[in-house]
Design an enzyme around this catalytic site. Structure first.
Site, mmCIF file in Angstrom:
data_model
loop_
_atom_site.group_PDB
_atom_site.id
_atom_site.type_symbol
_atom_site.label_atom_id
_atom_site.label_comp_id
_atom_site.label_asym_id
_atom_site.label_seq_id
_atom_site.Cartn_x
_atom_site.Cartn_y
_atom_site.Cartn_z
ATOM 1 C CG ASN A 124 41.035 39.526 30.605
ATOM 2 O OD1 ASN A 124 41.976 39.466 29.691
ATOM 3 N ND2 ASN A 124 40.244 38.378 30.757
ATOM 4 C CG HIS A 149 43.364 59.716 51.579
ATOM 5 N ND1 HIS A 149 45.249 59.182 52.057
ATOM 6 C CD2 HIS A 149 43.707 58.703 50.428
ATOM 7 C CE1 HIS A 149 45.518 58.584 51.417
ATOM 8 N NE2 HIS A 149 44.786 58.351 50.411
ATOM 9 C CB ALA A 194 30.791 45.660 32.642
ATOM 10 C CE LYS A 220 21.131 52.464 44.737
ATOM 11 N NZ LYS A 220 20.232 53.129 44.362
ATOM 12 N NE ARG A 263 18.450 38.891 37.691
ATOM 13 C CZ ARG A 263 18.628 37.318 37.324
ATOM 14 N NH1 ARG A 263 19.020 36.147 37.733
ATOM 15 N NH2 ARG A 263 19.582 37.037 36.004
#
Length: 203
Positions: free
Chosen positions: A83, A113, A167, A187, A190
């Site tokens: 998108n 860096h 998101a 993280k 599930r």
């Protein structure tokens, strides 16, 4: 390809030079041209994708705008969709599998860096020019993944097959196959399973 470029692609310290500049300047120009082409002009857009990306499969679609640093070090598989506002910083290789979908504002960033400014800042190099060292690590994304909007994938990350990244996630560590990953840092909350199948879907 000189030793400095090989070091860049291998994730070793390297100095940005004119050789890198030639490739990145071309990629930046191609991105600018792509972004100016209406999305109805598939032929012109496809021609730029052919020139910009190192490899791509069938059905590549980049809505635009796109900002890709080198392009030639990025490979995408079949049916890749992105998108709006895709950014890829491919100082190290970026590999994306088949049937991968990106929402708006996805960033894949392979450069690093140093944290300490005395290692990060410009200095006078051995040849008398002013410059600095950088390094990085590749990003690999498996097949059948969906990234929702505003996902950032950081340097060195590998994401397995059949993953969903929620998101706003910032992915700093590897994600195993069949995972739903959310948050900052992302993280795994599930594993995806048959229980996620939508009822009354057409198939």
């Amino acid at each position: 390809m000189d030793k400095n470029m090989k070091n860049m692609l291998a994730g070793k310290p390297y100095i940005p030079t004119k050789e890198q500049g030639k490739i990145s300047h071309k990629a930046h120009r191609l991105c600018q041209e792509y972004n100016a082409i209406p999305d109805t002009d598939k032929k012109a857009r496809d021609a730029i994708i052919d020139e910009l990306l190192g490899e791509h499969g069938n059905g590549t679609y980049l809505q635009g705008s796109i900002q890709i640093d080198y392009g030639v070090f990025t490979e995408v598989g079949d049916n890749f969709y992105s998108n709006f506002n895709l950014t890829i910083l491919d100082t190290c290789p970026v590999k994306i599998g088949n049937n991968v979908m990106f929402g708006p504002n996805v960033t894949l960033a392979t450069p690093l860096h140093p944290l300490l400014p005395e290692q990060r800042n410009d200095r006078i190099l051995a040849d008398g020019t002013v410059g600095h060292y950088e390094y990085g690590a590749p990003i690999t994304i498996g097949d059948n993944c969906w990234f929702a909007s505003n996902v950032t994938v950081c340097v060195g990350v590998e994401i397995g097959n059949n993953c969903v990244i929620g998101a706003g996630a910032v992915v700093t560590h590897n994600i195993p196959d069949n995972s739903l990953a959310l948050g900052v840092p992302a993280k795994v909350v599930r594993q995806l399973s048959e229980s996620d199948r939508i009822k009354n879907w057409p198939f």
